[in-house]
Design an enzyme around this catalytic site. Structure first.
Site, PDB file in Angstrom:
ATOM      1  N   HIS B 137       0.792  -1.242   0.063  1.00 58.96           N
ATOM      2  CA  HIS B 137      -0.067   0.013   0.068  1.00 58.96           C
ATOM      3  C   HIS B 137       0.895   1.375   0.004  1.00 58.96           C
ATOM      4  O   HIS B 137       0.715   2.153  -0.819  1.00 58.96           O
ATOM      5  CB  HIS B 137      -0.879  -0.040   1.303  1.00 58.96           C
ATOM      6  CG  HIS B 137      -1.766   1.216   1.477  1.00 58.96           C
ATOM      7  ND1 HIS B 137      -2.615   1.791   0.726  1.00 58.96           N
ATOM      8  CD2 HIS B 137      -1.600   2.370   2.225  1.00 58.96           C
ATOM      9  CE1 HIS B 137      -3.041   2.632   1.164  1.00 58.96           C
ATOM     10  NE2 HIS B 137      -2.631   3.319   2.159  1.00 58.96           N
ATOM     11  N   GLN B 243      -8.060  14.862   1.764  1.00 54.75           N
ATOM     12  CA  GLN B 243      -6.511  14.357   2.126  1.00 54.75           C
ATOM     13  C   GLN B 243      -5.355  14.925   1.414  1.00 54.75           C
ATOM     14  O   GLN B 243      -4.649  15.547   1.790  1.00 54.75           O
ATOM     15  CB  GLN B 243      -6.512  12.846   2.029  1.00 54.75           C
ATOM     16  CG  GLN B 243      -5.219  12.182   2.534  1.00 54.75           C
ATOM     17  CD  GLN B 243      -5.463  10.687   2.517  1.00 54.75           C
ATOM     18  OE1 GLN B 243      -6.242   9.964   2.186  1.00 54.75           O
ATOM     19  NE2 GLN B 243      -4.111  10.189   3.177  1.00 54.75           N
ATOM     20  N   LYS B 256     -10.087  11.765   7.402  1.00 55.15           N
ATOM     21  CA  LYS B 256      -9.942  10.475   8.177  1.00 55.15           C
ATOM     22  C   LYS B 256     -10.988  10.625   9.284  1.00 55.15           C
ATOM     23  O   LYS B 256     -11.545   9.318   9.670  1.00 55.15           O
ATOM     24  CB  LYS B 256      -8.772  10.065   8.764  1.00 55.15           C
ATOM     25  CG  LYS B 256      -7.700   9.890   7.330  1.00 55.15           C
ATOM     26  CD  LYS B 256      -7.695   8.638   6.750  1.00 55.15           C
ATOM     27  CE  LYS B 256      -6.418   8.435   5.869  1.00 55.15           C
ATOM     28  NZ  LYS B 256      -6.234   6.981   5.512  1.00 55.15           N
ATOM     29  N   THR B 363      -3.409   0.336   5.613  1.00 58.48           N
ATOM     30  CA  THR B 363      -4.094  -0.503   4.620  1.00 58.48           C
ATOM     31  C   THR B 363      -3.215  -1.585   4.268  1.00 58.48           C
ATOM     32  O   THR B 363      -1.932  -1.725   3.998  1.00 58.48           O
ATOM     33  CB  THR B 363      -4.201   0.418   3.704  1.00 58.48           C
ATOM     34  OG1 THR B 363      -4.964   1.702   3.921  1.00 58.48           O
ATOM     35  CG2 THR B 363      -5.032  -0.184   2.448  1.00 58.48           C
TER      36      THR B 363
END
Lengths: 430, 430
Positions: B137, B243, B256, B363
């Site tokens: 990720h 973000q 988030k 992630t």
């Protein structure tokens, strides 16, 4: 009502030049030896035990309910009651502690010398958010970390903030253990592990959240004042060498989370009311805030004029009976965003704020030398050491050094108030 | 002791292919209508009410104390008791729920159909830390945000993490209100404000902290297992457009903090024991971890082999009775650092961890298409839409979409266990 700007208290020490005159009445959680922590109010050099005042039957109705909410040794439930309860308590305390009070005899035994009390965190901090609204600090640090790009393109649009660590927030007087961690020595490609060699302070204003919001709801700027319970000083201790190596791409982490120190008294929004002022004008060419951050009343009176000071006391200075060295003299007017804008921004995505959450303003530096709120800025990253009267020099903090934050509000015709101290002394790494 | 890897329960549904066979015994906080939340254990399609088992006198000594610690509807105090209490409770539950139990008649009335119960957060989360240990990720996202510099120089030395928002962590089934915020439209120099147009999921493993440490103390890798209570699934919902604009220089914040969803069952470290495996070998040329992160036993058995899955269900798919579309099939073996290394790193600076703190792994994507743990990676930042059997396409999540995370542990000769679901459905912005 005797809430006059110069009213006096029968507690004589409150009528001098200290931080806690009748006009301040900050709330906190204190304990005396072998006693459970409970709510008190600072007046002069003493603390009035509000639980004892409650037991003495001197609080009624809404005020009684407000003080009952402080039971258990945290102000969270009191904060949740909102502004009305806070104002009612303040008005009753102005009566009880004012010079014409009928209750002096009953109250005197409920006053304790502050020097014999221990102060605790005033609330159980659910979440702690550190902002970055001191624009001079952002510029100064930006120059060091990103010489080509000191102020990022989002700065004048976004009240930049990030989540901090709540579990290691401690009240003034808690020692600061020098943290260990990974750092990248100059000229190396691989990190080393050991005690931080670039330990620093950061001068910040702390903001206590009062009433919260439900997840999914936002708090408009115009309503933010209803959600702000009070203020404190905050030292966001920072290990610059750990920070420089770890902070990309997700921000500071272990370089900050070893401890943050706050002054234990909650200076209420009401006490600070006389020191509100207009938000400083944005420099020519700066963009207007987006609509959700813009409120005329907030622009006209949403800033605060609070003088901030940082003092350094080394062990050698103590031995030589030298006074503490002033490192910083700054002011909350260096905030690019108001606390109401911070609340509105934080909740605009539906993020839930809760009573007892704490915000930090970010480091509040002025534009001039002498106004810088961290050693990183003062010494230009360690290149220009501070010279002390003890003959010592400091690039960053050494073991045994103590940092003391203070704050003071002054205005003609109004009693001056202060915040109490936010102190911390560095201990050698384990 | 009947803790055999294939032992059966007298609760028949537990003996099939569900997530909760006798070998799992995850703990959670549940309620039935008009009842206060209380601790239960999942077995098959039912929940055993542990407070009722306690009242029935079927717990003694350490186990009794462990279940008493769950009173008040959170597992924090139970987590604080550490591994010994957890193992003792597990052993007793294996007896009580095993097929040779003497107490079936007494226990049957204390079992409730899970479908008739509401699941709550298992603990009051003090601090939430989100790591970034899924290296594939990190590479995939790094390529999108920093094409020239996908994996930063610190990645293979530092278990990168940052503080997340604890107040908006919610149990599976909570709707997800699309957040509003500032974004910078492509080609523009000034931000806009509005609902996020790039709403995404992130597939993560959640880690529950058990016993804490005192501020100033560190937890060595070799002792970290004593501080880990259990595991869950975590969806770190992310607004990619917010973000991208906000995250410099201090990391993700409002992109988030609107909500994070977790699966409500705490799958204990003991239940996952058979699925431990060696930490995947670091590729040739990768540096050795620094000494404080290195432990031979951790390298030999500190990783987990847990299959992770993400499913998407749109409203049209529901109308057409189509099965959910699998977006991701991944595995915890993609973690570059073990959970013990995460605990050791987090506390190496003296940061206090507390019972009920939550970590996210970051992630967990695999290296191949089909294994990517977010739409950001799957659609390459929105450039390659996902095609669904309903005839729809998705670049990012739309209102009405539901994301379902699942996890499964499989190993020959051992009963397979699962985590239960972590679901959330997108609601239109306010």
């Amino acid at each position: 009502m005797n809430q006059s700007a110069l009213a006096r208290s029968w507690v004589e020490h409150a009528n001098g030049h200290g931080d806690f005159p009748l006009q301040n009445l900050p709330l906190g959680i204190f304990s005396r030896k072998d006693q459970a922590p409970r709510c008190g109010v600072a007046i002069g050099d003493a603390i009035l035990d509000l639980e004892a005042v409650l037991a003495a039957g001197l609080f009624d109705g809404q005020v009684r309910a407000a003080v009952e909410a402080t039971r258990g040794g945290t102000l969270n439930a009191f904060f949740a009651l909102g502004r009305g309860a806070r104002v009612a308590l303040r008005e009753r305390l102005l009566e009880l502690l004012g010079e014409h009070s009928e209750h002096q005899a009953a109250l005197k035994p409920l006053l304790h010398a502050a020097s014999e009390c221990q102060l605790h965190l005033p609330a159980r901090i659910g979440d702690y958010t550190d902002f970055y609204v001191g624009i001079e600090h952002a510029k100064n640090v930006g120059k060091l970390f990103r010489p080509d790009n000191p102020l990022l393109p989002n700065y004048k649009y976004v009240p930049i903030g990030y989540h901090g660590r709540a579990s290691t927030i401690r009240p003034s007087g808690t020692d600061v253990r020098r943290p260990k961690g990974q750092t990248l020595p100059a000229g190396q490609n691989e990190p080393s592990f050991g005690p931080s060699a670039r330990l620093d302070y950061e001068l910040e204003l702390g903001i206590w959240i009062g009433q919260g919001n439900d997840m999914g709801d936002s708090i408009p700027v115009a309503e933010a004042a209803e959600h702000i319970a009070g203020f404190c000083l905050l030292n966001d201790w920072s290990a610059r060498d750990i920070q420089a190596w770890e902070y990309q791409p997700l921000g500071p982490f272990l370089s900050k989370s070893f401890i943050s120190t706050i002054s234990p008294w909650v200076v209420t929004a009401e006490a600070l009311e006389p020191f509100r002022c207009a938000q400083p004008a944005r420099p020519e060419g700066d963009p207007q805030p987006l609509a959700y951050l813009l409120d005329k009343r907030d622009q006209a009176g949403g800033a605060f004029d609070i003088e901030l000071e940082v003092l350094l006391l080394t062990e050698r200075m103590c031995e030589q009976n030298l006074p503490a060295h002033r490192l910083t003299l700054s002011n909350t007017l260096s905030m690019y965003w108001t606390v109401a804008q911070m609340v509105a921004h934080h909740s605009v995505n539906g993020c839930q704020l809760q009573p007892g959450d704490l915000f930090g303003s970010g480091t509040l530096s002025g534009a001039q030398p002498g106004q810088f709120g961290s050693l990183l800025e003062i010494t230009q990253g360690g290149k220009e050491p501070v010279e002390l009267a003890s003959g010592e020099v400091r690039k960053f903090l050494e073991d045994g050094d103590e940092i003391i934050l203070r704050a003071r509000c002054k205005r003609d015709g109004v009693a001056s108030i202060g915040f109490g101290e936010c102190r911390g002394k560095i201990l050698a790494a384990h």
